[in-house]
Design an enzyme around this catalytic site. Structure first.
Site, short mmCIF file in Angstrom:
data_model
loop_
_atom_site.label_atom_id
_atom_site.label_comp_id
_atom_site.label_asym_id
_atom_site.label_seq_id
_atom_site.Cartn_x
_atom_site.Cartn_y
_atom_site.Cartn_z
CG ASP A 21 39.96 34.57 41.82
OD1 ASP A 21 39.76 35.57 40.89
OD2 ASP A 21 39.28 34.53 42.65
CG ASN A 69 36.31 33.91 33.09
OD1 ASN A 69 37.46 33.44 33.21
ND2 ASN A 69 35.67 34.42 34.20
C1 FPP Z 1 41.09 35.89 37.46
O1 FPP Z 1 41.08 37.19 38.23
C2 FPP Z 1 42.04 35.83 35.94
C3 FPP Z 1 41.49 35.60 34.93
C4 FPP Z 1 39.89 35.45 34.71
C5 FPP Z 1 42.42 35.63 33.96
C6 FPP Z 1 43.88 35.09 34.17
C7 FPP Z 1 44.51 35.49 32.94
C8 FPP Z 1 45.94 35.82 33.04
C9 FPP Z 1 46.63 36.06 34.29
C10 FPP Z 1 46.72 36.21 31.68
C11 FPP Z 1 47.19 34.96 31.34
C12 FPP Z 1 48.10 34.61 30.38
C13 FPP Z 1 48.49 33.42 30.05
C14 FPP Z 1 49.29 33.42 28.97
C15 FPP Z 1 48.25 32.21 30.86
P1 FPP Z 1 39.89 38.15 38.09
O2 FPP Z 1 39.68 39.03 37.11
O3 FPP Z 1 38.69 37.08 38.33
O4 FPP Z 1 39.96 38.73 39.68
P2 FPP Z 1 39.33 39.21 40.58
O5 FPP Z 1 38.42 38.17 41.17
O6 FPP Z 1 39.97 40.14 41.61
O7 FPP Z 1 37.83 40.09 39.70
#
Ligand code: FPP
Length: 246
Positions: A21, A69
């Site tokens: 996250d 999501n």
């Molecule tokens: C949460 O951060 C993260 C995600 C919803 C996506 C995670 C995906 C990746 C790191 C790419 C992964 C790639 C592979 C191949 C596994 P957020 O967007 O919710 O962050 P925030 O809470 O700060 O808004």
């Protein structure tokens, strides 16, 4: 100074699950858009996967995309899906070289045909590997997984293949999408949020939870080692008394 030498190799968790996250907040802090954070987050995925495999951890599950999501703006969803598929495509040779098996848990029927086909291709290319299993939770939610298991069990009962009285914890576990994968001993969540967000709810009944303020793109292998060390210092009692464990 690395923390790797403090890790007790005889007390490793077999399965570590991670809620990655904070990509969006990390990007916004740099004045960039959220997608940049996801792209940068791939570096942490690479680093943590390498660290886990080198330590000898057998299962690493990463929460890459939840059912919830899908409610995000469509440009972010599209960018995330392309990033996931392209990263898997680009890294497949490294997975093969390192004997890593790729698995997915989640509702693959939500994905476009192209995404699903690409991912299934990579899963079969690594299916004979017997080193670490890298499990991506994609379009996953624990409520979906449990409801799906309940439907399968109801069908078994309806078809007279199972008696209601025989439904127990094992039957539910065996009908989960994640069947065959041992429950995680350690769950890590980055970004300072202290919640589970519909991840592996059945499986984490006795899992040790580790929360860190680091945002996912900042999370390094040393941070991963720190989480393992903290796990190794916890007493896991499973409802028993401390004295009974000795
Ligand atoms: C949460 O951060 C993260 C995600 C919803 C996506 C995670 C995906 C990746 C790191 C790419 C992964 C790639 C592979 C191949 C596994 P957020 O967007 O919710 O962050 P925030 O809470 O700060 O808004």
């Amino acid at each position: 100074m690395t923390n790797i030498n403090i890790i007790d190799r005889n007390k490793l968790p077999q399965h570590v699950a991670v809620i990655m996250d904070g990509n969006g907040r990390w990007a916004q802090k740099q004045g960039k858009d959220r997608i940049y954070g996801h792209e940068y987050g791939v570096n942490s995925v690479r680093e943590v996967a390498r660290a886990a495999a080198e330590l000898g951890i057998k299962y690493l599950t990463l929460y890459a995309f939840s059912k919830e999501n899908w409610k995000r703006p469509s440009d972010e969803i599209n960018a995330l899906m392309s990033l996931l598929v392209n990263t898997i495509k680009n890294e497949i040779s490294i997975l093969i070289e390192n004997n890593i098996r790729l698995l997915v848990i989640g509702d693959m029927s939500d994905l476009t045909d192209d995404c699903r086909n690409e991912i299934n291709k990579s899963i079969s290319q690594t299916s004979a590997n017997n080193g670490m299993s890298l499990i991506l939770a994609l379009s996953y939610s624990a409520h979906w997984e449990i409801i799906d298991a309940v439907k399968k069990i109801a069908r078994l009962v309806k078809d007279n293949k199972l008696n209601i009285e025989d439904i127990n914890e094992n039957v539910l576990t065996e009908n989960l999408n994640s069947k065959g994968i041992p429950f995680p001993e350690l769950l890590i969540r980055t970004s300072g949020e202290k919640r589970i967000s519909n991840f592996l709810l059945w499986q984490i009944a006795y899992t040790e939870l580790y929360f860190t303020d680091k945002l996912w793109p900042e999370f390094s292998k040393e941070d991963f080692y720190k989480a393992i060390i903290e796990y190794q210092n916890r007493e896991r009692r499973f409802g028993m008394l401390s004295e009974q464990l000795k």
